[in-house]
Design an enzyme around this catalytic site. Structure first.
Site, PDB file in Angstrom:
ATOM      1  N   SER A  28       0.983  -0.900  -0.147  1.00  0.00           N
ATOM      2  CA  SER A  28      -0.383   0.113   0.102  1.00  0.00           C
ATOM      3  C   SER A  28       0.750   1.269  -0.103  1.00  0.00           C
ATOM      4  O   SER A  28       1.934   1.173   0.334  1.00  0.00           O
ATOM      5  CB  SER A  28      -1.103  -0.048   1.317  1.00  0.00           C
ATOM      6  OG  SER A  28      -1.656  -1.320   1.130  1.00  0.00           O
ATOM      7  N   ASP A  84       5.886  -4.076  -1.105  1.00  0.00           N
ATOM      8  CA  ASP A  84       5.437  -2.823  -0.807  1.00  0.00           C
ATOM      9  C   ASP A  84       6.191  -1.706  -0.167  1.00  0.00           C
ATOM     10  O   ASP A  84       8.196  -1.619  -0.651  1.00  0.00           O
ATOM     11  CB  ASP A  84       6.003  -3.696   1.220  1.00  0.00           C
ATOM     12  CG  ASP A  84       4.137  -2.585   1.275  1.00  0.00           C
ATOM     13  OD1 ASP A  84       3.632  -3.887   2.165  1.00  0.00           O
ATOM     14  OD2 ASP A  84       3.631  -1.564   0.897  1.00  0.00           O
ATOM     15  N   GLY A 100       0.560   4.866   5.562  1.00  0.00           N
ATOM     16  CA  GLY A 100      -1.010   5.023   5.009  1.00  0.00           C
ATOM     17  C   GLY A 100      -1.588   4.020   6.313  1.00  0.00           C
ATOM     18  O   GLY A 100      -2.893   3.972   5.555  1.00  0.00           O
ATOM     19  N   GLU A 106      -0.240  -5.544   5.850  1.00  0.00           N
ATOM     20  CA  GLU A 106       0.720  -5.536   4.788  1.00  0.00           C
ATOM     21  C   GLU A 106       1.688  -6.254   6.044  1.00  0.00           C
ATOM     22  O   GLU A 106       2.604  -7.234   4.861  1.00  0.00           O
ATOM     23  CB  GLU A 106       1.069  -4.280   5.702  1.00  0.00           C
ATOM     24  CG  GLU A 106       0.674  -2.639   4.121  1.00  0.00           C
ATOM     25  CD  GLU A 106       1.373  -0.984   5.104  1.00  0.00           C
ATOM     26  OE1 GLU A 106       1.733  -1.138   5.585  1.00  0.00           O
ATOM     27  OE2 GLU A 106       1.624  -0.502   3.566  1.00  0.00           O
TER      28      GLU A 106
HETATM   29  O1  DER Z   1       1.485   2.724   4.805  1.00  0.00           O
HETATM   30  C1  DER Z   1       2.342   1.615   4.937  1.00  0.00           C
HETATM   31  O2  DER Z   1       3.320   1.321   4.903  1.00  0.00           O
HETATM   32  C2  DER Z   1       3.645   2.192   3.045  1.00  0.00           C
HETATM   33  O3  DER Z   1       3.910   1.450   2.449  1.00  0.00           O
HETATM   34  C3  DER Z   1       4.239   3.792   3.435  1.00  0.00           C
HETATM   35  O4  DER Z   1       5.286   2.872   4.230  1.00  0.00           O
HETATM   36  C4  DER Z   1       4.946   3.944   2.062  1.00  0.00           C
HETATM   37  O5  DER Z   1       4.076   4.829   1.518  1.00  0.00           O
HETATM   38  P1  DER Z   1       4.811   5.500   0.120  1.00  0.00           P
HETATM   39  O6  DER Z   1       5.188   4.740  -0.934  1.00  0.00           O
HETATM   40  O7  DER Z   1       3.221   6.422   0.416  1.00  0.00           O
HETATM   41  O8  DER Z   1       5.764   6.576   1.035  1.00  0.00           O
END
Ligand code: DER
Length: 231
Positions: A28, A84, A100, A106
Protein backbone atom coordinates in the site's frame (compact mmCIF):
# COMPACT_ATOMS: atom_id res chain seq x y z
CA UNK A 1 11.46 5.52 -8.48
CA UNK A 2 13.25 4.28 -11.61
CA UNK A 3 11.31 1.65 -13.43
CA UNK A 4 14.16 -0.80 -12.84
CA UNK A 5 13.39 -0.72 -9.12
CA UNK A 6 9.83 -1.60 -9.84
CA UNK A 7 10.34 -4.12 -12.57
CA UNK A 8 12.57 -6.13 -10.29
CA UNK A 9 15.13 -6.20 -13.10
CA UNK A 10 18.40 -6.26 -11.27
CA UNK A 11 21.64 -8.20 -11.37
CA UNK A 12 19.99 -11.03 -9.55
CA UNK A 13 16.67 -10.60 -11.27
CA UNK A 14 13.84 -11.89 -9.14
CA UNK A 15 12.50 -13.96 -11.97
CA UNK A 16 8.77 -14.33 -12.14
CA UNK A 17 8.40 -17.42 -14.27
CA UNK A 18 5.70 -16.77 -16.86
CA UNK A 19 4.71 -20.44 -16.68
CA UNK A 20 3.79 -20.45 -13.01
CA UNK A 21 0.91 -18.76 -11.37
CA UNK A 22 3.06 -16.52 -9.23
CA UNK A 23 1.33 -15.18 -6.17
CA UNK A 24 2.30 -11.58 -5.53
CA UNK A 25 1.47 -9.60 -2.40
CA UNK A 26 0.72 -6.00 -3.33
CA UNK A 27 1.58 -3.37 -0.74
CA UNK A 28 0.00 0.00 0.00
CA UNK A 29 0.99 3.62 -0.39
CA UNK A 30 2.24 5.63 -3.35
CA UNK A 31 5.50 3.90 -4.35
CA UNK A 32 3.84 0.53 -4.88
CA UNK A 33 1.81 2.11 -7.70
CA UNK A 34 4.98 2.17 -9.85
CA UNK A 35 5.59 -1.53 -9.19
CA UNK A 36 2.03 -2.50 -10.04
CA UNK A 37 2.16 -0.40 -13.21
CA UNK A 38 5.29 -2.33 -14.22
CA UNK A 39 3.83 -5.69 -13.25
CA UNK A 40 0.76 -4.99 -15.37
CA UNK A 41 3.05 -4.10 -18.28
CA UNK A 42 4.94 -7.39 -17.90
CA UNK A 43 1.72 -9.35 -17.72
CA UNK A 44 0.77 -7.81 -21.05
CA UNK A 45 4.18 -8.02 -22.73
CA UNK A 46 5.33 -11.42 -21.42
CA UNK A 47 2.03 -13.12 -20.76
CA UNK A 48 3.19 -13.30 -17.15
CA UNK A 49 0.85 -15.46 -15.09
CA UNK A 50 0.37 -13.91 -11.64
CA UNK A 51 -2.34 -13.52 -9.04
CA UNK A 52 -2.28 -10.60 -6.61
CA UNK A 53 -3.11 -10.51 -2.91
CA UNK A 54 -3.84 -6.98 -1.62
CA UNK A 55 -2.69 -5.51 1.69
CA UNK A 56 -5.45 -2.88 1.91
CA UNK A 57 -8.57 -1.57 0.27
CA UNK A 58 -6.30 0.78 -1.68
CA UNK A 59 -4.16 -2.13 -2.92
CA UNK A 60 -7.30 -4.02 -3.91
CA UNK A 61 -8.47 -1.04 -5.96
CA UNK A 62 -5.03 -0.81 -7.59
CA UNK A 63 -5.09 -4.50 -8.58
CA UNK A 64 -8.59 -4.20 -10.01
CA UNK A 65 -7.75 -0.96 -11.82
CA UNK A 66 -4.94 -2.78 -13.68
CA UNK A 67 -7.12 -5.78 -14.45
CA UNK A 68 -4.75 -8.06 -12.56
CA UNK A 69 -6.14 -11.30 -11.11
CA UNK A 70 -7.26 -10.65 -7.53
CA UNK A 71 -6.84 -13.29 -4.87
CA UNK A 72 -6.65 -13.56 -1.10
CA UNK A 73 -5.00 -15.55 1.68
CA UNK A 74 -7.89 -18.02 1.82
CA UNK A 75 -6.95 -19.22 -1.65
CA UNK A 76 -3.23 -18.41 -1.52
CA UNK A 77 -1.93 -18.56 2.05
CA UNK A 78 1.63 -18.90 0.70
CA UNK A 79 2.88 -16.15 -1.60
CA UNK A 80 5.95 -16.16 -3.82
CA UNK A 81 6.76 -12.52 -3.22
CA UNK A 82 5.32 -9.48 -1.46
CA UNK A 83 6.28 -6.02 -2.69
CA UNK A 84 5.68 -2.97 -0.52
CA UNK A 85 6.92 0.47 0.42
CA UNK A 86 8.31 1.74 3.69
CA UNK A 87 8.38 4.95 5.67
CA UNK A 88 11.94 4.40 6.86
CA UNK A 89 14.62 1.68 6.61
CA UNK A 90 17.50 1.40 9.06
CA UNK A 91 20.95 -0.17 8.58
CA UNK A 92 19.68 -3.64 9.53
CA UNK A 93 16.64 -3.38 7.22
CA UNK A 94 14.26 -2.83 10.11
CA UNK A 95 11.34 -0.89 8.67
CA UNK A 96 8.86 1.60 9.91
CA UNK A 97 5.64 1.06 7.99
CA UNK A 98 2.09 2.26 8.45
CA UNK A 99 2.34 5.82 7.25
CA UNK A 100 -0.69 4.94 5.16
CA UNK A 101 -2.40 3.13 8.02
CA UNK A 102 -2.29 -0.31 6.37
CA UNK A 103 0.42 -1.91 8.51
CA UNK A 104 -1.56 -4.87 9.85
CA UNK A 105 -2.58 -6.45 6.55
CA UNK A 106 0.81 -5.48 5.09
CA UNK A 107 2.63 -7.36 7.84
CA UNK A 108 0.37 -10.41 7.50
CA UNK A 109 0.90 -10.59 3.73
CA UNK A 110 4.64 -9.95 4.01
CA UNK A 111 4.90 -12.76 6.55
CA UNK A 112 3.10 -15.16 4.18
CA UNK A 113 5.55 -14.45 1.33
CA UNK A 114 8.74 -16.35 0.53
CA UNK A 115 10.35 -13.08 -0.47
CA UNK A 116 9.47 -9.68 1.00
CA UNK A 117 10.82 -6.92 -1.21
CA UNK A 118 10.66 -3.23 -0.37
CA UNK A 119 10.81 -0.36 -2.84
CA UNK A 120 11.38 3.13 -1.54
CA UNK A 121 12.63 6.57 -2.31
CA UNK A 122 16.29 7.15 -1.31
CA UNK A 123 15.12 9.52 1.43
CA UNK A 124 13.76 6.53 3.35
CA UNK A 125 17.26 5.07 3.75
CA UNK A 126 18.48 5.87 7.29
CA UNK A 127 21.29 4.72 9.55
CA UNK A 128 18.79 4.41 12.41
CA UNK A 129 15.03 4.80 12.75
CA UNK A 130 13.87 8.32 13.45
CA UNK A 131 16.69 9.95 11.54
CA UNK A 132 14.43 11.10 8.72
CA UNK A 133 10.93 9.79 9.54
CA UNK A 134 9.52 12.07 12.24
CA UNK A 135 5.93 10.86 12.40
CA UNK A 136 6.71 8.02 14.78
CA UNK A 137 5.89 4.32 14.78
CA UNK A 138 2.27 3.51 13.94
CA UNK A 139 0.46 1.11 16.28
CA UNK A 140 -2.94 -0.26 15.27
CA UNK A 141 -5.20 -0.58 18.32
CA UNK A 142 -8.73 -1.60 19.26
CA UNK A 143 -10.57 1.74 19.54
CA UNK A 144 -11.86 1.29 23.10
CA UNK A 145 -8.30 0.87 24.39
CA UNK A 146 -6.45 3.69 22.65
CA UNK A 147 -6.02 5.83 25.78
CA UNK A 148 -4.63 3.17 28.16
CA UNK A 149 -2.39 1.80 25.41
CA UNK A 150 -0.97 5.25 24.72
CA UNK A 151 -0.30 5.79 28.42
CA UNK A 152 1.35 2.39 28.73
CA UNK A 153 3.69 3.02 25.78
CA UNK A 154 4.81 6.44 27.03
CA UNK A 155 5.20 5.17 30.58
CA UNK A 156 7.47 2.35 29.44
CA UNK A 157 9.37 3.93 26.56
CA UNK A 158 8.92 7.70 26.82
CA UNK A 159 8.14 9.91 23.89
CA UNK A 160 4.63 10.96 22.92
CA UNK A 161 1.67 9.02 21.55
CA UNK A 162 -0.81 10.74 19.25
CA UNK A 163 -4.14 9.37 18.01
CA UNK A 164 -4.06 9.69 14.22
CA UNK A 165 -6.84 12.00 13.13
CA UNK A 166 -8.55 12.05 9.75
CA UNK A 167 -7.76 14.86 7.32
CA UNK A 168 -10.91 14.96 5.20
CA UNK A 169 -12.90 13.14 7.85
CA UNK A 170 -13.94 14.36 11.25
CA UNK A 171 -12.52 12.29 14.07
CA UNK A 172 -9.78 9.64 14.13
CA UNK A 173 -8.53 7.63 11.16
CA UNK A 174 -10.32 4.25 11.04
CA UNK A 175 -8.29 1.44 9.44
CA UNK A 176 -9.50 -1.18 6.93
CA UNK A 177 -9.87 -3.40 10.01
CA UNK A 178 -12.07 -0.83 11.83
CA UNK A 179 -9.37 0.08 14.32
CA UNK A 180 -7.52 3.26 15.36
CA UNK A 181 -3.89 4.17 14.77
CA UNK A 182 -1.62 5.58 17.46
CA UNK A 183 1.60 7.21 16.29
CA UNK A 184 4.34 6.79 18.89
CA UNK A 185 6.89 9.57 18.51
CA UNK A 186 9.89 7.95 20.14
CA UNK A 187 12.79 10.04 21.47
CA UNK A 188 15.73 7.67 21.09
CA UNK A 189 16.90 4.53 19.36
CA UNK A 190 15.61 1.48 21.19
CA UNK A 191 16.13 -2.26 20.96
CA UNK A 192 13.35 -2.53 18.41
CA UNK A 193 12.84 -6.25 18.90
CA UNK A 194 12.22 -5.77 22.62
CA UNK A 195 10.04 -2.72 22.10
CA UNK A 196 8.01 -4.46 19.41
CA UNK A 197 7.36 -7.51 21.60
CA UNK A 198 6.47 -5.38 24.63
CA UNK A 199 4.03 -3.20 22.70
CA UNK A 200 2.43 -6.22 21.02
CA UNK A 201 1.75 -7.70 24.49
CA UNK A 202 -0.30 -4.70 25.63
CA UNK A 203 -3.99 -5.74 25.60
CA UNK A 204 -5.76 -4.04 22.71
CA UNK A 205 -2.73 -3.68 20.47
CA UNK A 206 -3.40 -5.26 17.08
CA UNK A 207 -0.06 -4.66 15.33
CA UNK A 208 2.93 -2.33 15.21
CA UNK A 209 4.56 -0.65 12.24
CA UNK A 210 7.93 -2.18 13.14
CA UNK A 211 8.87 -4.77 10.49
CA UNK A 212 11.88 -6.56 11.99
CA UNK A 213 13.89 -9.24 10.15
CA UNK A 214 11.26 -9.32 7.40
CA UNK A 215 12.58 -7.38 4.41
CA UNK A 216 14.87 -9.51 2.28
CA UNK A 217 15.94 -6.68 0.00
CA UNK A 218 15.28 -2.97 -0.39
CA UNK A 219 15.45 -1.14 -3.73
CA UNK A 220 16.01 2.57 -3.22
CA UNK A 221 15.15 4.79 -6.16
CA UNK A 222 17.89 7.41 -6.32
CA UNK A 223 17.56 11.04 -7.41
CA UNK A 224 19.58 10.37 -10.58
CA UNK A 225 17.31 7.52 -11.64
CA UNK A 226 19.62 4.74 -10.52
CA UNK A 227 18.76 2.09 -7.97
CA UNK A 228 20.61 1.34 -4.74
CA UNK A 229 20.05 -2.16 -3.43
CA UNK A 230 20.45 -3.15 0.20
CA UNK A 231 20.04 -6.66 1.53
O1 DER B 1 1.66 2.72 4.95
C1 DER B 1 2.59 2.01 4.53
O2 DER B 1 3.08 1.07 5.17
C2 DER B 1 3.21 2.34 3.19
O3 DER B 1 3.68 1.21 2.53
C3 DER B 1 4.33 3.32 3.45
O4 DER B 1 5.16 2.73 4.36
C4 DER B 1 5.07 3.73 2.21
O5 DER B 1 4.24 4.62 1.58
P1 DER B 1 4.80 5.49 0.36
O6 DER B 1 5.27 4.52 -0.69
O7 DER B 1 3.60 6.28 -0.08
O8 DER B 1 5.91 6.35 0.90
Amino acid sequence: IPISACSLNTGTRLCLNPQNNYVVGVGSGSTIVYAVDRLAERVQQENLKIVCVPTSFQARQLILKHGLPLSDLDRHPELDVAIDGADEVDSSLTLIKGGGGCLTQEKIVADCARHFIVIADYRKDSKCLGQQWKKGIPVEVIPMAYVPIGRDITRRFGGEVVLRMGVSKAGPVVTDNSNFILDWKFEKVHNWKEVNMAIKMIPGVVETGLFIDMAERVYFGMQDGTVRIRD
